[in-house]
Write an enzyme that holds these catalytic residues in place. Structure first.
Site, mmCIF file in Angstrom:
data_model
loop_
_atom_site.group_PDB
_atom_site.id
_atom_site.type_symbol
_atom_site.label_atom_id
_atom_site.label_comp_id
_atom_site.label_asym_id
_atom_site.label_seq_id
_atom_site.Cartn_x
_atom_site.Cartn_y
_atom_site.Cartn_z
ATOM 1 N N LYS A 75 0.844 -1.207 0.000
ATOM 2 C CA LYS A 75 0.000 0.000 0.000
ATOM 3 C C LYS A 75 0.877 1.254 0.000
ATOM 4 C CE LYS A 75 -1.668 1.573 4.056
ATOM 5 N NZ LYS A 75 -1.354 2.967 4.372
ATOM 6 N N ASN A 76 1.903 1.255 0.849
ATOM 7 C CA ASN A 76 2.710 2.472 1.006
ATOM 8 C C ASN A 76 3.725 2.678 -0.102
ATOM 9 O OD1 ASN A 76 1.183 3.001 3.212
ATOM 10 N ND2 ASN A 76 2.750 2.457 4.724
ATOM 11 N N CYS A 125 -4.692 12.480 13.306
ATOM 12 C CA CYS A 125 -5.384 11.189 13.158
ATOM 13 C C CYS A 125 -5.186 10.446 14.477
ATOM 14 C CB CYS A 125 -4.845 10.411 11.971
ATOM 15 S SG CYS A 125 -3.304 9.588 12.319
ATOM 16 N N ARG A 166 0.778 14.358 13.369
ATOM 17 C CA ARG A 166 1.288 14.094 12.015
ATOM 18 C C ARG A 166 1.273 15.359 11.142
ATOM 19 N NH1 ARG A 166 -1.215 8.571 9.881
ATOM 20 N NH2 ARG A 166 0.625 8.607 8.550
ATOM 21 N N ASP A 191 4.896 0.539 12.009
ATOM 22 C CA ASP A 191 3.681 -0.106 11.487
ATOM 23 C C ASP A 191 3.572 -1.568 11.912
ATOM 24 O OD1 ASP A 191 3.550 1.653 8.288
ATOM 25 O OD2 ASP A 191 3.130 2.248 10.346
ATOM 26 N N ARG A 227 -8.498 -0.491 4.754
ATOM 27 C CA ARG A 227 -7.664 0.536 4.132
ATOM 28 C C ARG A 227 -6.326 -0.047 3.699
ATOM 29 N NH1 ARG A 227 -7.164 5.985 7.291
ATOM 30 N NH2 ARG A 227 -5.765 6.156 5.523
HETATM 31 C C1 EPZ Z 1 4.282 6.948 6.449
HETATM 32 O O1 EPZ Z 1 3.477 7.951 7.012
HETATM 33 C C2 EPZ Z 1 3.383 5.738 6.291
HETATM 34 N N1 EPZ Z 1 2.285 6.054 5.373
HETATM 35 C C3 EPZ Z 1 2.838 5.328 7.658
HETATM 36 O O2 EPZ Z 1 2.071 4.149 7.482
HETATM 37 C C4 EPZ Z 1 4.013 5.013 8.578
HETATM 38 O O3 EPZ Z 1 3.518 4.721 9.864
HETATM 39 C C5 EPZ Z 1 4.955 6.224 8.658
HETATM 40 O O4 EPZ Z 1 5.367 6.605 7.326
HETATM 41 C C6 EPZ Z 1 6.199 5.937 9.477
HETATM 42 O O5 EPZ Z 1 6.883 4.854 8.929
HETATM 43 C C7 EPZ Z 1 2.534 6.051 4.039
HETATM 44 O O6 EPZ Z 1 3.644 5.800 3.591
HETATM 45 C C8 EPZ Z 1 1.372 6.366 3.140
HETATM 46 P P1 EPZ Z 1 6.271 10.223 8.609
HETATM 47 P P2 EPZ Z 1 4.042 9.469 7.090
HETATM 48 O O7 EPZ Z 1 6.153 11.523 7.902
HETATM 49 O O8 EPZ Z 1 4.925 9.747 5.947
HETATM 50 C C9 EPZ Z 1 6.753 13.476 12.027
HETATM 51 C C10 EPZ Z 1 0.265 2.731 7.760
HETATM 52 O O9 EPZ Z 1 -0.109 2.146 8.754
HETATM 53 N N2 EPZ Z 1 6.628 14.479 10.955
HETATM 54 O O10 EPZ Z 1 7.397 9.310 8.271
HETATM 55 O O11 EPZ Z 1 2.853 10.357 7.325
HETATM 56 C C11 EPZ Z 1 5.460 12.688 12.237
HETATM 57 O O12 EPZ Z 1 4.592 13.396 13.100
HETATM 58 C C12 EPZ Z 1 0.680 4.171 7.832
HETATM 59 O O13 EPZ Z 1 0.393 2.208 6.611
HETATM 60 C C13 EPZ Z 1 6.760 15.825 11.257
HETATM 61 O O14 EPZ Z 1 6.960 16.190 12.417
HETATM 62 O O15 EPZ Z 1 4.918 9.419 8.416
HETATM 63 C C14 EPZ Z 1 5.953 11.395 12.830
HETATM 64 O O16 EPZ Z 1 6.140 11.585 14.220
HETATM 65 C C15 EPZ Z 1 0.385 4.751 9.196
HETATM 66 N N3 EPZ Z 1 6.665 16.744 10.263
HETATM 67 C C16 EPZ Z 1 7.323 11.199 12.173
HETATM 68 O O17 EPZ Z 1 7.686 12.473 11.623
HETATM 69 C C17 EPZ Z 1 6.443 16.380 8.954
HETATM 70 O O18 EPZ Z 1 6.374 17.276 8.078
HETATM 71 C C18 EPZ Z 1 7.307 10.180 11.023
HETATM 72 O O19 EPZ Z 1 6.232 10.506 10.181
HETATM 73 C C19 EPZ Z 1 6.308 15.009 8.662
HETATM 74 C C20 EPZ Z 1 6.409 14.076 9.662
#
Ligand code: EPZ
Length: 419
Positions: free
Chosen positions: A22-23, A116, A121, A305, A397
């Site tokens: 998915k990702n 969420c 996030r 995840d 999802r």
């Molecule tokens: C991706 O989400 C995945 N989704 C998530 O999978 C996964 O949990 C996550 O990466 C971490 O591996 C997809 O790829 C579609 P991040 P993403 O930006 O990109 C902080 C699932 O279950 N952050 O890597 O949204 C954030 O708050 C989903 O399939 C900022 O502070 O996650 C978090 O604490 C859930 N500012 C950390 O970084 C930003 O601008 C990692 O988030 C962006 C992120």
């Protein structure tokens, strides 16, 4: 809202086909916006998130159609740049249109995704990356407007490792003028898969799979035909299904090299994992005699995840497991539900202390987010009696035909459709 009912106690045995990730599919779908014409993903899982993103691309003027197992995206008549709130609020990954739209069309208007269940996030890193490439970013009425004549290459260091943040800046940089260097980039296999697809479209990217990506901007990219990588989180989830039921599963289409941290922890806790010459992976559950500590971290560390699923296994493993969720601030929504099933878990901030119990007992539980739902199904497989997981739209999802795949290997599981 549908529920899933599980009669626990069955030992799982058989073969499960792993779906495309998915990702990986979600950023690959938005990458099609970087080129004019017809792109094709040869295998795509039938998931709610894929359908939602398809609707969003159609909203921009693209034509998105299923083609057997694949998905065809025609961007010839894309004429919009607006990702509305009602679509973005149901799926945060909608923000992945930002990079391609600004990179190719010079503008995007995307609703801020909002928080969420697992955390705030924010997307501040996405936006500061685009600003560094020369875009003008304004926030108002819950929307972010991004504009740029043409992006110009720059050096950008992420404050925090972000998967979709890296993907957005990577996609935007492909059409920027000059060289972009992205540092502290995410190294997840799905980011690597996107980079490889972009190269197949004509992008010039060095350092793929590392934390430093160097992109030489080009003036145009061509549509792609691409097969997304297998889903490592689905694979890890079914590994835990074998482990928690003491069963034996053969996983086809798994990429064991993408799961080193998970494999390591599962083997430390007594699960046997064998990689066959044909690439299949055999997973044999142990006797739950050993608990291990675990801490989530960006790839190649233990994936956040898989945290909930691993906790379900530790809940029935002898001893104490200390789990630390270092990525998201609120990714313990499954804990209260597991406790209702008899788990002994204590939460202190980002740390969960799991004291293994001899057995869980089936109960009515509530899904809150995608991976928490999977953890509750796994717990139900091992629990005595019946477990009913409510609000399984969360599961739909990210897991393709989960109950079918599990019942085919002996699980007593069925979907209860809401009347
Ligand atoms: C991706 O989400 C995945 N989704 C998530 O999978 C996964 O949990 C996550 O990466 C971490 O591996 C997809 O790829 C579609 P991040 P993403 O930006 O990109 C902080 C699932 O279950 N952050 O890597 O949204 C954030 O708050 C989903 O399939 C900022 O502070 O996650 C978090 O604490 C859930 N500012 C950390 O970084 C930003 O601008 C990692 O988030 C962006 C992120």
């Amino acid at each position: 809202m549908d529920s899933i009912k599980i009669e626990g106690g069955a030992r799982l045995e058989g073969v499960i086909d792993i779906s495309p990730a998915k990702n990986a599919v979600l950023p690959l779908m938005t990458a099609a916006l970087l080129a004019r014409g017809v792109s094709k993903l040869t295998r795509v899982p039938d998931l709610a998130d894929v359908r939602t993103l398809g609707k969003l691309l159609a909203n921009l003027g693209a034509e998105v159609e299923r083609d057997g197992e694949g998905l065809v995206i025609d961007t010839s008549s894309v004429d919009g740049w607006d990702a509305p709130y009602d679509l973005v609020k149901t799926m945060r990954a909608s923000v992945l249109v930002l990079g391609p739209l600004v990179g190719r069309y010079g503008k995007a208007r995307v609703s801020l995704p909002g928080g969420c269940a697992i955390g705030a996030r924010p997307i501040d890193q996405h936006l500061s990356g685009l600003e560094k490439l020369g875009a003008k970013v304004t926030l108002e009425h819950g929307y972010v407007d991004v504009e740029a004549q043409r992006l110009t290459g720059a050096r950008f260091v992420f404050d925090v490792v972000t998967v979709t943040g890296t993907e957005n800046i990577l996609m935007a940089a492909c059409l920027a003028e000059g060289t972009t260097i992205i540092e502290n980039a995410a190294r997840e296999p799905e980011v690597e898969d996107l980079a490889r697809c972009l190269v197949s479209m004509g992008a010039k990217i060095e350092g793929i799979g590392t934390a430093i990506l160097t992109i030489e901007g080009v003036t145009e990219l061509a549509p792609y035909e691409y097969e997304p990588v297998g889903d490592r989180i689905e694979t890890g989830t079914y590994m835990v299904a074998a482990a928690i039921t003491g069963g034996e599963l053969t996983l086809k289409g798994a990429r064991l090299e993408h799961l080193d941290a998970v494999t390591e922890k599962l083997m430390q806790s007594g699960t046997e994992i064998i990689s066959l010459d044909n690439g299949d992976v055999v997973v044999k559950g142990g006797d739950h005699s050993k608990s291990v500590d675990m801490r989530t971290s960006p790839y190649p560390g233990f994936p956040t995840d898989m945290q909930a699923q691993f906790m379900a296994l530790m809940a029935v493993s002898q001893g104490v497991s200390v789990i630390n969720e270092s990525i998201f601030e609120n990714r313990y929504m499954h804990v209260a539900e597991l406790i209702r099933m008899g788990a002994d878990i204590r939460l202190e901030g980002h740390t969960a202390t799991v004291l293994g119990v001899p057995a869980l007992s089936g109960a009515n539980v509530m899904a809150t987010d995608l991976r928490a739902s999977a953890a509750l199904v796994l717990a139900g497989l091992a629990a005595s009696g019946a477990t009913v997981v409510g609000r399984v739209y969360h599961l739909d999802r990210g897991y393709e035909r989960l109950e079918e795949k599990l019942s085919a290997v002996g699980a007593r599981i069925s979907r209860i459709s809401a009347t």
